[in-house]
Write an enzyme that holds these catalytic residues in place. Structure first.
Site: not given
Length: 471
Positions: A228, A273, A386, A251
């Site tokens: 993370p 991304k 997300m 990314d």
């Protein structure tokens, strides 16, 4: 040129009689090492303490109760003095030296003819680190650093190499040819198969290589979970592969701290991304990995969190498999685990939540057509990946399907990094709470009563940052 205080050597004591004088925990640690090396142990002490009692009961040591006598040295090949009596230790050392016996006096290098190094054991590979007795703590710290850099699988690799030594000698007549062969084995595909736990495939490949020679590797892709954000959360295997890759494909979810741990001279390719702005479409990323590998490159595809948890790693290895490209997958700590730990929010808790579900807040077609009824269950923690853009819809749909408006919710921004921020509220007021905030992705949303523990347990995050010198 500075002379060495001690000559580093490895001694074969298997089946030989060693003497330990002392019956405490220090003596127990030395006895355990000698037993591991196959020695027969005679031990002299007024009494046995701790683990030595178990060793004696199991027949691992021959114990004589009493004080040290010169006759205890008869038939002995190696001596260790590990008492808390300096006079006894000195006498043991003097008598052993007079007989030209190797002797170690714990914590007193001046009385030693040999010392115990700090050991990294990857049997049959062994690495010893020593400071000549000047700083055992420094030796231990150096050993810890080396432990992190040397996979435990090196022991299995060395054992496999040993099985084929005679065949390789027969197959390659010159020393240079054998050296080149083993360099290719130990730095190429065969070694990587062992490191990834595929010992059977590695042995078959090594057998083929001995018979036919080693083909130049056609390239490989390492699909690595970068975690993370905090580089301390990387696995040893991830770090090793990151530092040997020729190309890094990464990314937006990769933190700069993690990226800095890749090989300095590797070629870095950013594929973007970002939400609603995919600078390189996924199908092109898939093909890029194939093309680079077929050029003979070792490619590190560095992905945030874990490659197989909303990381589209499955799509990438489908393409690699279809094109016959060899790959490895290295798991990483997924964002839900890192975010919850650093925010002080357990994902499950006996009093609050008996289940946890991970769900993406952004589907392939851009919709949020989720199983809201299945998500809106009591005593369950829901983690949305997300979900920042869809936060108002998430809150609305969960309440619409039965969850109370006062159910706690947390939004964690840039988890596990110095830029982490945690916003808490309820399903009823969370969208309004963050409307005026400048929330920066990546973010994670945690819904459930476990969020109530954030204020109580968030000491971990502050303590961690103090320890790292971050503010």
């Amino acid at each position: 040129m500075r002379t060495m205080d001690f000559l580093p050597i490895f001694m074969n004591i298997r089946g030989q009689r060693s003497l330990i004088v002392g019956g405490g925990e220090v003596a127990a640690r030395k006895a355990a090492l000698l037993l591991q090396a196959g020695a027969e142990i005679n031990l002299v002490s007024p009494e046995l303490l701790g683990n030595l009692k178990d060793m004696h009961a199991e027949g691992g040591i021959h114990f004589r109760q009493g004080t040290f006598e010169e006759g205890d040295l008869e038939g002995i090949s190696l001596v260790i003095a590990a008492t808390d009596d300096e006079a006894v230790n000195r006498r043991v050392s003097e008598l052993a030296r007079a007989r030209r016996l190797p002797v170690n006096v714990v914590d007193n290098p001046d009385l030693c003819t040999f010392i115990f190094p700090s050991i990294i054991d990857r049997s049959p590979v062994q690495i010893a680190v020593s400071t000549g007795g000047s700083s055992p703590v420094l030796a231990r710290l150096l050993r810890t650093r080396l432990e992190a850099a040397i996979p435990s699988a090196y022991g299995r690799l060395a054992a496999m190499v040993e099985q084929f030594r005679d065949e390789v000698k027969t197959r390659f007549s010159s020393v240079n040819a054998r050296r080149k062969f083993w360099e290719e084995v130990l730095q190429g595909k065969i070694a990587e198969l062992v490191f990834s736990g595929q010992d059977g495939a590695a042995e078959a490949e090594l057998k083929r290589a001995v018979a036919e020679g080693i083909e130049r590797d056609s390239g490989e892709v390492y699909l690595i979970g970068g975690g993370p954000g905090d580089p301390d959360l990387l696995t040893f295997r991830a770090l090793r592969l990151m530092q040997q890759a020729d190309v890094i494909v990464y990314d937006r979810l990769i933190s700069k701290e993690v990226l800095e741990l890749t090989r300095r001279d590797a070629h870095r390719i950013y594929v973007g991304k970002e939400r609603d702005n995919h600078s390189v479409p996924q199908d092109q990323i898939n093909q890029l990995l194939v093309d680079l590998a077929k050029e003979g490159k070792r490619v590190c595809r560095l992905k945030g969190g874990d490659p197989f948890v909303f990381g589209r790693g499955g799509e990438e290895i489908e393409t690699l498999t279809a094109n016959g490209v060899h790959f490895q997958v290295v798991p990483g700590i997924t964002a839900a685990l890192g975010s919850s730990s650093y925010a002080g929010i357990p994902l499950t808790h006996r009093d609050y939540s008996q289940a946890v579900v991970f769900v993406t807040g952004h589907l392939k077609d851009g919709s949020m057509n989720l199983n809201w009824k299945g998500l809106a269950q009591p005593n369950q923690t829901i983690v949305f990946y997300m979900g920042l853009k869809g936060l108002p819809v998430i809150c609305e749909k969960l309440m619409e399907h039965g969850l109370p408006a006062d159910l706690p919710i947390a939004l964690v921004q840039q988890a596990t990094t110095p830029r982490q921020r945690v916003f808490t509220g309820t399903l009823g007021d969370m969208p309004e709470r963050i409307a005026s905030e400048e929330v920066k992705p990546p973010t994670l949303i945690i819904v459930g009563n476990v969020v109530k523990l954030h204020d109580k347990l968030n000491w971990y995050r502050s303590e961690l940052m103090i320890e790292k010198g971050e503010h």
